[in-house]
Motif scaffolding. Structure first.
Motif, PDB file in Angstrom:
ATOM      1  N   ARG A   1       0.342  -0.668   0.262  1.00 42.27           N
ATOM      2  CA  ARG A   1      -0.117   0.373   0.108  1.00 42.27           C
ATOM      3  C   ARG A   1       0.935   1.087   0.183  1.00 42.27           C
ATOM      4  O   ARG A   1       0.830   1.782  -0.347  1.00 42.27           O
ATOM      5  CB  ARG A   1      -0.451   0.075   1.349  1.00 42.27           C
ATOM      6  CG  ARG A   1      -2.032  -1.002   1.236  1.00 42.27           C
ATOM      7  CD  ARG A   1      -3.134  -1.060   2.375  1.00 42.27           C
ATOM      8  NE  ARG A   1      -3.952  -1.890   1.998  1.00 42.27           N
ATOM      9  CZ  ARG A   1      -5.112  -1.537   2.261  1.00 42.27           C
ATOM     10  NH1 ARG A   1      -5.493  -0.602   3.078  1.00 42.27           N
ATOM     11  NH2 ARG A   1      -5.701  -2.268   2.126  1.00 42.27           N
ATOM     12  N   THR A   2       1.735   1.870   0.766  1.00 41.05           N
ATOM     13  CA  THR A   2       3.039   2.623   0.574  1.00 41.05           C
ATOM     14  C   THR A   2       3.507   2.327  -0.251  1.00 41.05           C
ATOM     15  O   THR A   2       3.364   4.207  -0.756  1.00 41.05           O
ATOM     16  CB  THR A   2       3.712   2.238   2.121  1.00 41.05           C
ATOM     17  OG1 THR A   2       3.085   1.815   3.514  1.00 41.05           O
ATOM     18  CG2 THR A   2       4.712   3.564   1.984  1.00 41.05           C
TER      19      THR A   2
ATOM     20  N   ARG B   1       1.037   4.141  -2.672  1.00 36.63           N
ATOM     21  CA  ARG B   1       0.405   5.472  -2.669  1.00 36.63           C
ATOM     22  C   ARG B   1       1.759   6.055  -3.239  1.00 36.63           C
ATOM     23  O   ARG B   1       1.849   7.883  -3.332  1.00 36.63           O
ATOM     24  CB  ARG B   1       0.240   5.436  -0.706  1.00 36.63           C
ATOM     25  CG  ARG B   1      -0.373   6.572  -1.136  1.00 36.63           C
ATOM     26  CD  ARG B   1      -0.745   6.911   0.540  1.00 36.63           C
ATOM     27  NE  ARG B   1      -1.855   5.601   1.253  1.00 36.63           N
ATOM     28  CZ  ARG B   1      -1.519   5.435   2.137  1.00 36.63           C
ATOM     29  NH1 ARG B   1      -0.654   5.187   3.170  1.00 36.63           N
ATOM     30  NH2 ARG B   1      -2.356   4.600   2.576  1.00 36.63           N
TER      31      ARG B   1
ATOM     32  N   VAL C   1       1.676   5.749  -7.518  1.00 39.44           N
ATOM     33  CA  VAL C   1       0.803   6.778  -8.242  1.00 39.44           C
ATOM     34  C   VAL C   1       0.797   8.281  -8.610  1.00 39.44           C
ATOM     35  O   VAL C   1       0.987   7.797  -9.719  1.00 39.44           O
ATOM     36  CB  VAL C   1      -1.149   6.378  -7.331  1.00 39.44           C
ATOM     37  CG1 VAL C   1      -1.928   7.738  -8.390  1.00 39.44           C
ATOM     38  CG2 VAL C   1      -0.369   4.906  -7.929  1.00 39.44           C
TER      39      VAL C   1
ATOM     40  N   SER D   1      -2.029   3.711 -14.005  1.00 43.44           N
ATOM     41  CA  SER D   1      -1.318   4.380 -12.063  1.00 43.44           C
ATOM     42  C   SER D   1      -2.960   3.665 -11.716  1.00 43.44           C
ATOM     43  O   SER D   1      -2.715   3.602  -9.990  1.00 43.44           O
ATOM     44  CB  SER D   1      -1.623   5.862 -12.265  1.00 43.44           C
ATOM     45  OG  SER D   1      -2.261   6.617 -12.416  1.00 43.44           O
TER      46      SER D   1
ATOM     47  N   LEU E   1      -3.698   1.040  -8.157  1.00 42.70           N
ATOM     48  CA  LEU E   1      -4.713   1.533  -7.287  1.00 42.70           C
ATOM     49  C   LEU E   1      -5.743   0.566  -6.705  1.00 42.70           C
ATOM     50  O   LEU E   1      -5.774  -0.437  -6.070  1.00 42.70           O
ATOM     51  CB  LEU E   1      -5.386   2.614  -7.530  1.00 42.70           C
ATOM     52  CG  LEU E   1      -4.544   4.315  -6.664  1.00 42.70           C
ATOM     53  CD1 LEU E   1      -5.947   5.580  -7.203  1.00 42.70           C
ATOM     54  CD2 LEU E   1      -4.854   4.239  -5.246  1.00 42.70           C
TER      55      LEU E   1
ATOM     56  N   PHE F   1      -4.835  -1.201  -3.187  1.00 49.32           N
ATOM     57  CA  PHE F   1      -5.700  -1.297  -2.496  1.00 49.32           C
ATOM     58  C   PHE F   1      -7.218  -2.375  -2.600  1.00 49.32           C
ATOM     59  O   PHE F   1      -6.766  -3.402  -2.571  1.00 49.32           O
ATOM     60  CB  PHE F   1      -6.559   0.588  -2.366  1.00 49.32           C
ATOM     61  CG  PHE F   1      -5.208   1.026  -1.671  1.00 49.32           C
ATOM     62  CD1 PHE F   1      -5.076   1.548  -0.258  1.00 49.32           C
ATOM     63  CD2 PHE F   1      -3.901   1.958  -2.651  1.00 49.32           C
ATOM     64  CE1 PHE F   1      -3.971   2.481  -0.044  1.00 49.32           C
ATOM     65  CE2 PHE F   1      -3.550   1.859  -2.587  1.00 49.32           C
ATOM     66  CZ  PHE F   1      -2.993   2.733  -1.373  1.00 49.32           C
TER      67      PHE F   1
ATOM     68  N   GLU G   1     -11.116   1.509  -3.431  1.00 45.33           N
ATOM     69  CA  GLU G   1     -10.696   2.738  -3.052  1.00 45.33           C
ATOM     70  C   GLU G   1     -10.443   3.157  -4.457  1.00 45.33           C
ATOM     71  O   GLU G   1     -10.688   4.906  -4.823  1.00 45.33           O
ATOM     72  CB  GLU G   1      -9.103   2.341  -2.621  1.00 45.33           C
ATOM     73  CG  GLU G   1      -7.598   3.603  -2.608  1.00 45.33           C
ATOM     74  CD  GLU G   1      -8.472   4.415  -1.399  1.00 45.33           C
ATOM     75  OE1 GLU G   1      -8.994   3.547  -0.172  1.00 45.33           O
ATOM     76  OE2 GLU G   1      -7.889   4.782  -1.111  1.00 45.33           O
TER      77      GLU G   1
ATOM     78  N   ARG H   1     -11.117   7.390  -6.526  1.00 46.40           N
ATOM     79  CA  ARG H   1     -10.662   8.085  -6.491  1.00 46.40           C
ATOM     80  C   ARG H   1     -10.876   8.608  -8.983  1.00 46.40           C
ATOM     81  O   ARG H   1     -11.164   9.822  -8.783  1.00 46.40           O
ATOM     82  CB  ARG H   1      -8.929   7.954  -6.846  1.00 46.40           C
ATOM     83  CG  ARG H   1      -8.349   7.399  -5.035  1.00 46.40           C
ATOM     84  CD  ARG H   1      -8.459   8.995  -5.152  1.00 46.40           C
ATOM     85  NE  ARG H   1      -8.549   8.430  -3.345  1.00 46.40           N
ATOM     86  CZ  ARG H   1      -7.248   8.068  -2.664  1.00 46.40           C
ATOM     87  NH1 ARG H   1      -6.170   7.947  -3.612  1.00 46.40           N
ATOM     88  NH2 ARG H   1      -7.023   7.758  -1.570  1.00 46.40           N
TER      89      ARG H   1
END
Lengths: 126, 95, 154
Positions: C11-12, C15, C18, C49, C53, C57, C61, C65
């Motif tokens: 996840r990090t 993030r 992206v 990208s 995500l 995620f 999620e 977005r």
């Protein structure tokens, strides 16, 4: 024959890839494997087209600004941009049409519960 | 049996392709027919006529704009078709 | 159907990556005139990208977005920009997709008008490719039932 194999060696790879895809499309029983075979076939043709555009001693088709100002652009210095353009669109369209093919597979699986061709034919006969 | 037939057809097709490849020009030949018909004009005139140094972009968007436009339409149609097929089937099942 | 994988490392990394991927997609699109790139490539990078995500995620999620409505509008908007750019040339008594007629609007010479016209249609291609790739991915991965997946995730 030997001379042909050496000077035109690149065509061997496309022929082998096309044969792989063709065999996969005909002999495999699973529809997903047939789709993979079709994609291999498609990529063989895309590679073949791109190889048509190459020229020995040519660079990428981005024109040197200095030569353009002097109106001294020589076509032999740059590789052929046309196959690249056609295949650039063909790749993205190929991804989109593969999406449709996968969608049809999802629907077939929902209806018959299998992707094996003979089992679907059996279910259709009933 | 079926697989042997498929292998036979594949080998025949491969032999035909190899026979056809004999007439093709060698790899990277600057004088091959694909490189001397229209592409020299694209390369020589792209900066004068469109101001874009990248010949691929100028051919894609300007000289062959119709082609790209309908390829874009094909992508759009594919997206709409996927949407309609998957969601339409779902709604049919529910009702 | 889509498992909610709770991994802090993935996840990090996603993030962090992206925004850079989206800026790179725009870079590839903007520099398509003078270096390798263009609408198709930039659109695919930007779609990647959003797909990152959705995979790192969850679908919810990604759909927060890049909502369904925006996605549908973008699909049509790209083709509309492309065709509209060509149709403006017809209004000024030119051929369809003849961008040199844009000199009636833009204060430039015909060569630069073609330059900017090509930038516009590349924008249309980029928007359509991005939206359609994301839409096909989300439809395939959820089987077309976005609402049900969102309910089971809660």
């Amino acid at each position: 024959m030997i001379e042909w194999m050496v000077t035109k060696h690149s065509y061997w790879f496309y022929i082998i890839l096309i044969m792989t895809g063709f065999y996969g499309m005909m002999a495999k029983n699973n529809l997903m494997k047939k789709l993979i075979g079709m994609n291999i076939f498609q990529w063989a043709i895309i590679l073949y087209y791109i190889s048509i555009g190459s020229k020995k001693g040519g660079t990428i088709p981005i024109i040197d600004a200095q030569a353009a100002v002097r109106h001294a652009v020589r076509a032999a210095d740059y590789i052929n941009p046309l196959p690249h353009v056609l295949m650039l669109t063909a790749i993205v369209v190929g991804v989109a049409t593969t999406g449709i093919a996968l969608t049809l597979l999802v629907i077939i699986y929902r209806k018959y519960g299998t992707l094996e061709e003979d089992e679907i034919i059996e279910a259709l006969k009933k | 049996m079926n697989k042997f037939l498929a292998l036979f057809v594949t080998l025949v097709a491969g032999a035909l392709l190899a026979y056809g490849a004999e007439g093709l020009p060698p790899w990277g030949d600057p004088q091959q027919p694909a490189s001397i018909h229209v592409s020299p004009r694209y390369i020589e005139k792209t900066v004068d006529e469109t101001g874009v140094p990248n010949a691929v972009t100028s051919v894609l968007a300007d000289y062959r704009g119709y082609d790209t436009m309908f390829e874009t339409s094909v992508i759009f149609t594919a997206g709409v078709a996927v949407m309609m097929l998957l969601r339409g089937m779902n709604h049919g099942k529910r009702s | 159907m889509v498992r909610d994988l709770d991994d802090i490392i993935i996840r990090t990394c996603a993030r962090i990556m992206v925004p850079f991927m989206q800026v790179y997609g725009l870079y590839v699109f903007v520099h398509g005139h003078s270096s390798p790139g263009g609408g198709f490539q930039g659109g695919c990078i930007m779609a990647a990208s959003f797909i990152l995500l959705a995979t790192a995620f969850n679908i919810k999620e990604a759909k927060m977005r890049f909502t369904e409505k925006v996605n549908g509008i973008f699909c049509c908007l790209g083709v509309f920009i492309y065709a509209g750019t060509g149709a403006v040339a017809v209004i000024f008594s030119g051929n369809f997709l003849d961008y040199s007629r844009w000199t009636n609007i833009l204060p430039t010479n015909p060569v630069m008008a073609r330059y900017y016209g090509m930038a516009l249609i590349e924008l249309g291609v980029q928007i359509t490719v991005m939206a359609v790739m994301v839409s096909i991915f989300l439809d395939l991965v959820t089987g077309g039932s976005h609402e049900e997946v969102m309910k089971t995730d809660d």
